[in-house]
Every structure is written in C-alpha cells, then in structure tokens.
Write a protein that holds these residues in place. Structure first.
Motif, PDB file in Angstrom:
ATOM      1  N   TYR A 307      48.653  19.165  37.357  1.00  0.00           N
ATOM      2  CA  TYR A 307      49.122  19.337  38.643  1.00  0.00           C
ATOM      3  C   TYR A 307      47.639  19.493  40.706  1.00  0.00           C
ATOM      4  N   PHE A 308      46.759  20.485  40.019  1.00  0.00           N
ATOM      5  CA  PHE A 308      46.214  20.566  40.721  1.00  0.00           C
ATOM      6  C   PHE A 308      44.560  20.740  40.026  1.00  0.00           C
ATOM      7  N   PHE A 309      44.031  20.351  40.843  1.00  0.00           N
ATOM      8  CA  PHE A 309      42.005  20.050  40.367  1.00  0.00           C
ATOM      9  C   PHE A 309      41.147  20.378  41.190  1.00  0.00           C
ATOM     10  N   HIS A 310      40.376  21.215  41.024  1.00  0.00           N
ATOM     11  CA  HIS A 310      39.034  21.064  41.893  1.00  0.00           C
ATOM     12  C   HIS A 310      38.324  20.070  41.787  1.00  0.00           C
ATOM     13  N   THR A 311      37.944  19.629  42.844  1.00  0.00           N
ATOM     14  CA  THR A 311      36.721  18.705  42.474  1.00  0.00           C
ATOM     15  C   THR A 311      34.592  19.321  43.255  1.00  0.00           C
ATOM     16  N   LYS A 312      33.813  19.695  42.245  1.00  0.00           N
ATOM     17  CA  LYS A 312      33.424  19.537  43.070  1.00  0.00           C
ATOM     18  C   LYS A 312      32.344  18.322  43.883  1.00  0.00           C
ATOM     19  N   SER A 313      32.447  18.291  44.487  1.00  0.00           N
ATOM     20  CA  SER A 313      32.349  16.846  45.301  1.00  0.00           C
ATOM     21  C   SER A 313      30.778  17.130  45.740  1.00  0.00           C
ATOM     22  N   GLY A 314      29.891  17.803  45.826  1.00  0.00           N
ATOM     23  CA  GLY A 314      28.521  17.818  46.192  1.00  0.00           C
ATOM     24  C   GLY A 314      27.964  17.442  45.389  1.00  0.00           C
ATOM     25  N   LYS A 315      26.486  17.498  46.559  1.00  0.00           N
ATOM     26  CA  LYS A 315      25.648  16.955  45.799  1.00  0.00           C
ATOM     27  C   LYS A 315      24.702  18.257  45.151  1.00  0.00           C
ATOM     28  N   LEU A 316      23.716  18.014  44.405  1.00  0.00           N
ATOM     29  CA  LEU A 316      22.885  19.341  44.206  1.00  0.00           C
ATOM     30  C   LEU A 316      21.164  19.474  44.934  1.00  0.00           C
ATOM     31  N   THR A 317      21.346  20.563  45.757  1.00  0.00           N
ATOM     32  CA  THR A 317      20.162  20.236  46.651  1.00  0.00           C
ATOM     33  C   THR A 317      19.047  21.634  46.447  1.00  0.00           C
ATOM     34  N   THR A 318      17.853  21.162  45.939  1.00  0.00           N
ATOM     35  CA  THR A 318      16.800  21.911  45.524  1.00  0.00           C
ATOM     36  C   THR A 318      15.562  22.240  46.756  1.00  0.00           C
TER      37      THR A 318
END
Lengths: 358, 358, 358
Positions: A307-318
């Motif tokens: 039902y619920f899921f949380h997506t890491k929509s972000g991009k990685l930055t260094t």
C-alpha cells in the motif's frame, strides 16, 4: 525490498490519504473488530526528545490494535542516544521491532532513519521540519466532525509564521477542492510566502486578516495556535494585542453554530477554559481522533504490504552541503547526500532546505 | 454519567470495602480465573513524582488482569507536566486510557482530576493528603493473615504525627468492631487529636505509650513506621531514643507467636534485617497483598459499573480560598471551589483543610 | 526450593549451554511456535544504570514469547534505588514478577540479588564483573553463522585488558575443542594473565600480536572492540597507533571470504561505516541473535523447572572482608560472606576478587 515509511504526509497519494482517514473512522466505529489485528507485533517508540502526549498516543494506538510497545523517552539516560550513530541505533532497533515511531530534534532525521530501517518508520516529529501524524490527526477530525474535507472555510489563528502544524495542514487541505483559508495573525507572524504559493497553485482562496472576532462569523473551522510572548515585537505590543488572539465565549457568540474549534494542544491561554464546555470545542476529541488516525496508519503499514511505499526520488550529490545547520546530514556524516530540484534550486532531500556547492 | 473514582478509601461504603477485600483474596487463590478479565483494557499510570514501587504494583496488577499499561514517571521530562493544566492532561489521557492511576505531589489533585476524567481515577497518592491503596494494602493483609478485621489489638510504632499511612489505617480500622490501638511513639510524635477524635467517636480504645518492648506482648498486629532522624528534638535525644523504636529479635521475644508485623516499606533500619526470617514478619507479603488489592479495585472499577460512585457532596463557594498553600485549588485556578461543613467550619473538598473567606 | 539463576554463563553446564544455543536457533527458525509460551508471565527489568540496548533486547525477548514487562531504567528517579537495600527491593519485586533481569553497577550485585529472589534472576551486567547474556549473544551468533563452536580461529582485536566481553568469550570458547585465539592489541592493553591461564589449561592455542592487517588472513572470526582514547600512553601514541586497530575495507581485503566480523556494539569508529555492507559484517545480525539467545534463556528458566540451578558452592566466612571496594558486600552489609578457594586463596563468591582477613 520495498521500504514503506511515513516521513511526510505528502508521501501518501491522495487515494492513500483518503483510505487512511476512512480506516480511522471505521476503527472508531468498531474498535472490537481491530483489537487483535496487530497481535504479536512490537512497536518501538524512539523518542530522542520527550513528547509525552505524542508518545502515549502512539503507544495506545499500538496497544488498541493488540500490539506491544518498547522504547525510550529519556535522551540523557539513553545509551543509544550517546555516541552511537543514528544508523547503528536504527539498524539494531529495526531488528527488534516490527515498526518504529521516532521523534528526534534533528531535522531530516526521520528520512535518514528510513534509509537504514528494515521495518516501517513513522516520523513522530523531526525538529521543526515535519510532524505528519499531527496533520493526520487534524484531517481525521475534520472528516469525522464536518463530514467532508472539501468546501470548508478554515480560519487559522495565532503564530502562522513559525507553526509547522499550520503549514502542514494548509498543504494537505489544499489538495481538496474548494477549501479557503482565513489567516488571522499579527503582521509579524504572517504565513510564509511558500505556503501562499501552495494555496495559489492549488487555486485555494485565502485572506490575511488581523482580528479574530471580526472574521469568525463565516468560518466552518477555527484552528487555534499559540503565540509565544517572545514573538511579539515588544511587551507593549504583547499587552495590547494578546487579547485579540484569545478565543473566549464573547468572541464565540459571533461564530456559526456548527463551526468547530481545533487546537494541536497543549494550549496555554489562547483558548479560555470557559470555551471547553461549548459544543463547538473539538480540541479534546481531536486528541482521540489522533489515536484512531495513528491506529489506521500503523495497521496499513504493517498489513497492507504494497500500500505505502516511499521512493527515494532524489539524486546523489557529492560536492555540496546542506545549508541548514540543524539538518541531519551535518551531524551524521556517513549519510548519502540526496537532493531534488525545485524552481531550479537544489533542495536537500532530508530537511527540504537549499543545498550549496562546497 | 456516573463518575466512579477512588480518591479516599472513605469513598467506599463499608460493604464495598468488604467486597473489595474479599475479591482480593479470591484473586490470590485463583489468579488464573482473573488472568484475562481486563483483556483489551489500558491503564494510564500518571506519576507526577516518582514512586517506583507503587507504580510497579499498579502496572503488575493491571497486567495480571490481562490489561496493558501506558504512563509516565518522569516529571522533568514530561511535556504534560510542563505548562499544561491538570484538567487538559486528564481530559486527553482519559480519552486514551480506560482507567487512570495518578500520583501527584499536589494535595487534592486526585479529586481535581476526577472532575475531568471520563474514566475511573484511582488516587495513587496526592502529596501528604491521601494514599488509599496503601491502606487497602494494609487491610487486605490483615484480613488474609489474621482472618478478620475486628477485635484486633493493633500496635502502631514510630512517627505517628506525620504518618499519612498510620492515620488512614486508624480511620479505616475504626469502622470495624472491637479494635483497639496501642500508640507507641515519642512525646513529640504522638498521633494528632483529630485521629483520637475518630477513635473516640467509633468507640475504639487506645493507649499512648513510649516504649515498644514493654508494650509488645499482647499485640495481634504491630505496624512499624520510620522516625526520621530530623524529627527528634536533638541529636542527643535521637541517640538516646532511636533504639526504643527499632524492632529486633530481642524485642520480638516478648511478642505473641501469632502477632504479625507490618510496614508500608521502604524501611531503613526501624526493623532489623534479622527479623526478616521470623515467621511473624509480614511486610514483604504485604507488598504482594497490595498487588491483589489493586487488582480487585481495578476490576471493580472497570467491570461493576454501578458498584462504586463518587458523589460530589460539596457546595460551591465563590468568596473563599483554601488555607492550604499546597492545595490544588491554589495552583489550578479554573477549579470550582467545593467545600463541605464539619464542626461548623467550612472544609475544602479537595484537600480537607479549612477554607477562609477572601 | 531450588533457585535457578544465570549470574555467570559458567553457571550453565556444557550441556545446558549447548541446549540454550540450539533452542535460540529453533526460536529463530519458527518464532510463531514460541509466540505464546510465556503468556501471562511478567518480567521485571531492574536497570540501576541505563543500558537502553540491553534493556530493549530483554523487553523484546519477553514480549516475543508472549510475556509482559515492567521495570525501571532511571536510577536517579527511582525510589527503589534510594535508601532501600538491594535485598528489600529484590524481595518485593520477585513478589510482583515471574523473572528478573537486573543490571547494576555494583560488582557481585547479581549474585546478591539471587539470594533473596523467589524467581529466577538473570544478570544483565553487574559493573565490570559479568555480563553473561552478552557472551551468550556471541556464541549464538557463532553457532548460527559458522555452524559450529569448535575448531575456530578467533581473532580478538582492541582493548583486551579491560574488556569484560572479551574475557568472558575466551572463557566460554575455551570449553570447545580445537579453538585458537589471535590476540591483537597494544602492548599496554594485552589480555590479563588469568585469561591466558584458562586458555593454557584448556589446551587452546593463542598468539599475541600487534597488527590487525598482518594477522587477519587466516581468521574464521574477528571480534572487534573499542580502544578508548585514554587507554593509550600518550596523544602521540594514540595518533600513531589508532589506525592499526580500525577495521576498514582495505584491511578486509586480506581476510577470508567466510570470516565473520563481530562487535558487542555500540561501536564508535573502530569499524569503518563502509564495512557495514560487506557480507562478512555480522555485528548487526549479532544483536538480533542476542534477542533469540535471551528468549531461549527466559524460556528455559521459566519452563524447564529442573534444568538450571545455581548452587551456593561457597563457604561462609565471618572474619574476612572482600578486597574489592566496588563489591556488593562492601555496600550491603547484611549479606552473608561467601567465599570459595582457588590456588590456595580465598575468593569472594560475589565478585571473584580475593578476600583478606580482617
């Protein structure tokens, strides 16, 4: 493995939110039916700062579903709070418990915890950033007391500048059709521009006014919050203006008979005690609705696996750092630096502040 | 709605008290039978001052009936203890829990809480005022160990002036026929006159004496309490007299074989450790009887809907204030000022001190 | 009455230890089967010093067997911790609960508690003395991850002088055939002679070395512990040597593919965060095995009435005192002075330090 977490109420789709609110009402109407649905499950309430009321609401919610509770609320005494990284604590605790409710004064810490937890994480407040179950409490109350979440004229009174609760409620109610807002505060404590942008984009009407009594008459809902003494410009202004933002029976005379009064509690003196016995006073009921809202959320997270899921929509930055000193990435240095873009700016995925190149 | 609360053990009729004591015995004899009678129920233990033993006794009692427990014991950390009125905390907590056990250093606070709770309130100690489940513990022990609550010769030894426990026990045992009291203490720590009045009115005989050993021989019960060092007039008196009020095996030689020794615990040195193995030592058993007494009380309050009810017998006053600085009405100003009359004086319904006109 | 307690893991026979470890594995593989075996039972977690992780592990263990939990973790606030003797607290608590897990900074206090408890006592750490469930955690992990407890080459790295955990693990693993140890530490922090004696007597081989990287290649197990900064001779030595005892991916290159890494947690920086994702990292799993180990122990103590029993093997002495200032007999003066003989010396039964004639 899908991670299901509730960090921000915005993590839920409109349909999911609707479903949660309705489930809360079903549980309220037939608590017996849900009294054993979480038998054998354990919730960990990890409170890095004390918040007795919120913690007890989560504990009661879990117990009324048949579950059990472990946890801490005493950061000074807590060995997990000393020296150990959030990652390590969450990794171990999610090996003990089936679901985690965490409160932590560090902004973005709930999102950070969700990266390492093998069980669902509910954000029970991450500093001044987010407190999704408070907002859930508010909308569950509105839905049950007004019968709808749309076409409501909602008055918000008090400190609208610093109130996380108010900002989040406006954001959520903006998703529903035909809601309008009356923003009642001093000039210094007006709602921030980014919240106005949200209302504008969603087509919600709003007005900004300074006087509670003059603007109470056509409200369907009055959401009261506290103005702390130190938020006024001076002691003179405080003495002159404070009465304007205190709800009493005199002001209530001008309100509709079916208006409801909400307040996130605890109150100090912004609602006179005499109002408690007025049938429009809903702030104590609201706390009970909060329990049902949390029961619904826990149940959905534990039962309805997809039902619920949380997506890491972000991009990685260094090559960049978050500009917010209170952000978790500036304290827990192993965290991956996720960001998303908004209006051409890079925004920290944890705390929603802008990041700058380092 | 009927409010059922136990603020003072005197709130129970003689029949109700008898019934509670007998139920405690039944539970003790067949705990399995009662292991699920409170399934699905939640008790809130609201401890505004720490009292680990009392809190754990309540928690265990509720759990052994099948119930669950939430609560706090940490006033400094507790957000409900800061800034929020007792009324608001109790109103919210009674929305979460099915029964409340509250300990609070403010005198009269239990009575005040009962006005706003939608669920039964048990007073787990309101400052120096009342502690009804301690007295229940004592009488459950007496009934089970002596087989009766009447025709007992009861020795009370130690600080009889300041001991809430002792005063309450005398009051309760005065209701039963043929009890007599031997009051053993220093001249400075004698029992107050109002307790003597109670014994006189109920026709109980009593004597006031100074020496434990000389007066132990015909006691059925010896109730020991502590004399704090600072209660003595001087260090010399302390050194000279302290031994007189310490129970050891030497003094026990003079006691009857079936005398029982009680103590509310914790003890310091007023009972020598060597006494623990004497079959007459009942003070550890007493703690277990306390758990059964609390189980009986919880069960009756939750199940037997018409059994207990607490009547506000007082009248409302507006032109007077309680003379007791430690009284809850002098801290929580929204409280209605109830009083009752006694010997022509107006007495505060919350804390039982005299009120004066303002 | 037989007292069954686990004060020292050495209280268990080899067969009992084997049985406990196997039961932990069975519970792990079929938790449903054990979800109600302790229904209606109450554990008291009496934590005289905070140790959130250990306490939550015990709480979760009890709850996952169907039991309930009471307890304290807050010595400053705890009335039982103030003024009352350990004997009195334990006597009362064992009247409330069915099993006790106690942590107490006073050495020997677990043994002392077991003398007065009417229910099983598990030592959850008595100062720097013993912590048997940590060692149980370690061996349950080894057995499940390596498939055996014998013929293992075990590296122990860090502070081997002061590490109670390490000493206890060596003692326990010495009972199994063919184990050998590689002791990796600074010259100042080498393992004590009495542990070497144990290895010698049991025929276990061991080497003492100074460099982790050079000695990692043929280990089956690497047990990491922290070296506190202040244990080094000087700041220069700390800066020069600290890297030698930090495990990172670079050093791990030299290790076997099926080596496993253990750590009692919490870690600070002695294992680099980058190691967490390596399949050989077992320290988080280890915490979960600890929960299963505790479940097995609780179950055996509560169910299998004749399985464990702790014999007071000592003799009573009256003319001698324990040389250890931190020993419980020097704080709780009513305790009988038990000792046993070892190498011609009299050893305190509580804390295992030598006693001297007074």
């Amino acid at each position: 493995m899908k991670h299901r977490h509730v960090i921000d109420l915005e993590d839920l789709t409109f349909m999911q939110l609707q479903h949660t609110i309705e489930l809360a009402g079903k549980i309220k109407n037939d608590p017996e039916k849900y009294a054993h649905v979480c038998d054998g499950k354990i919730m960990a309430t990890l409170f890095y700062e004390p918040s007795t009321r919120t913690q007890m609401s989560f504990q009661t919610a879990m117990m009324r579903l048949g579950g059990k509770v472990i946890g801490f609320d005493n950061p000074q005494n807590s060995s997990v709070a000393k020296g150990e990284s959030l990652k390590d604590t969450i990794t171990v605790m999610s090996g003990y418990a089936d679901i985690i409710a965490m409160r932590n004064p560090v902004e973005g810490s709930a999102k950070a915890a969700s990266l390492y937890s093998s069980v669902p994480v509910i954000n029970a407040g991450d500093g001044g950033h987010l407190h999704p179950t408070q907002t859930l409490t508010d909308v569950v109350t509105l839905y049950n007391e007004k019968g709808r979440l749309n076409h409501l004229k909602i008055g918000l009174c008090g400190d609208l500048k610093n109130g996380r609760t108010v900002h989040s409620l406006v954001k959520t109610m903006s998703h529903f059709e035909g809601n309008s807002f009356v923003l009642i505060s001093t000039k210094e404590l007006k709602i921030p521009d980014y919240i106005k942008d949200i209302m504008d984009r969603s087509g919600c009407k709003y007005t900004e006014v300074f006087d509670l009594k003059e603007n109470i008459s056509d409200l369907d809902v009055l959401y009261m919050t506290r103005i702390q003494r130190e938020r006024f410009n001076s002691e003179e202004e405080y003495q002159a203006q404070k009465g304007t933002y205190i709800l009493d029976l005199e002001k209530l005379k001008y309100a509709k008979d079916n208006m409801i009064i909400l307040h996130p509690l605890p109150r100090v003196d912004e609602i006179a005690v005499e109002v408690d016995d007025d049938p429009r006073a809903c702030y104590f009921k609201q706390a009970v609705y909060g329990m049902y809202g949390r029961m619904a959320l826990i149940l959905l997270l534990l039962e309805d696996k997809d039902y619920f899921f949380h997506t890491k929509s972000g991009k990685l930055t260094t090559h960049s750092v978050c500009s917010n000193d209170r952000c978790v990435v500036n304290q827990e240095h192993y965290l991956p630096r996720y960001y998303y873009k908004k209006n051409g700016k890079k925004i920290c995925e944890y705390c929603d502040h802008e990041i700058r190149n380092s």
